[in-house]
Design a protein around this motif. Sequence first.
Motif, PDB file in Angstrom:
ATOM      1  N   LYS A   4       0.854  -1.194   0.000  1.00 25.79           N
ATOM      2  CA  LYS A   4       0.000   0.000   0.000  1.00 25.79           C
ATOM      3  C   LYS A   4       0.887   1.239   0.000  1.00 25.79           C
ATOM      4  O   LYS A   4       1.860   1.312   0.766  1.00 25.79           O
ATOM      5  N   PRO A   5       0.567   2.184  -0.835  1.00 29.01           N
ATOM      6  CA  PRO A   5       1.384   3.413  -0.833  1.00 29.01           C
ATOM      7  C   PRO A   5       1.153   4.188   0.466  1.00 29.01           C
ATOM      8  O   PRO A   5       0.041   4.211   0.999  1.00 29.01           O
ATOM      9  N   LYS A   6       2.234   4.781   0.948  1.00 28.28           N
ATOM     10  CA  LYS A   6       2.134   5.560   2.192  1.00 28.28           C
ATOM     11  C   LYS A   6       1.320   6.819   1.935  1.00 28.28           C
ATOM     12  O   LYS A   6       1.512   7.483   0.914  1.00 28.28           O
ATOM     13  N   PRO A   7       0.426   7.128   2.840  1.00 31.11           N
ATOM     14  CA  PRO A   7      -0.330   8.373   2.654  1.00 31.11           C
ATOM     15  C   PRO A   7       0.602   9.573   2.817  1.00 31.11           C
ATOM     16  O   PRO A   7       1.572   9.532   3.576  1.00 31.11           O
ATOM     17  N   LYS A   8       0.279  10.639   2.095  1.00 27.84           N
ATOM     18  CA  LYS A   8       1.119  11.824   2.145  1.00 27.84           C
ATOM     19  C   LYS A   8       0.886  12.632   3.411  1.00 27.84           C
ATOM     20  O   LYS A   8       1.704  13.446   3.793  1.00 27.84           O
ATOM     21  N   SER A  10      -0.012  12.547   7.557  1.00 28.80           N
ATOM     22  CA  SER A  10       0.028  11.649   8.713  1.00 28.80           C
ATOM     23  C   SER A  10      -1.380  11.478   9.277  1.00 28.80           C
ATOM     24  O   SER A  10      -2.291  12.275   9.011  1.00 28.80           O
TER      25      SER A  10
END
Length: 177
Positions: A4-8, A10
């Motif tokens: 899963k791509p890290k959310p930009k 937090s």
Amino acid sequence: LNPKPKPKISASRRLFLKVCSKAMTMVDNEKQARKEERERTLSERVPELQLSSMSLQDLQNICKELVQKIDVVDEERYDIDSKVKKNTTEIQDLSQKIIGLKGKKRPALKRVRVSADAMMGALLGAKVKESVDFKANLKTVKKEEEKKEEVTDWRTNVDTMSKSGMEGRKKLFNAGQ
């Protein structure tokens, strides 16, 4: 296979934005409710005027009543305004006192000259009946006077002056033989 791509943003920032958006909608709803309440109370208190069927005297009477109501409202507004000003100045004074109490630093101590008797009186209070003489308890030290060179007549030293230098030593040596 694809992580899963890290959310930009937090998670805490996302939660903060969500809370802010909910708060904004609540503020907008509250403003709308106040506006509707104002319109409703104005429609109850001030009925619509139908000026076309009134005579000049009736219009003048209505104007006089409105002026009287305006004066009453203006007096109330002035009273409330003066109370608000008084309360704000009182709040400012109290907040200054609180700040003063919280952050009060002790002033630098100043030197004060106090005699020994006054200090003992301050420390012991009324118990001191006699003045305490501290100087009496001190040891006395006798100073030795410097030995002063006695002043003599210069003519007595003429013999020693004639014997100074090589010639004087020679004379002393010759006199000793």
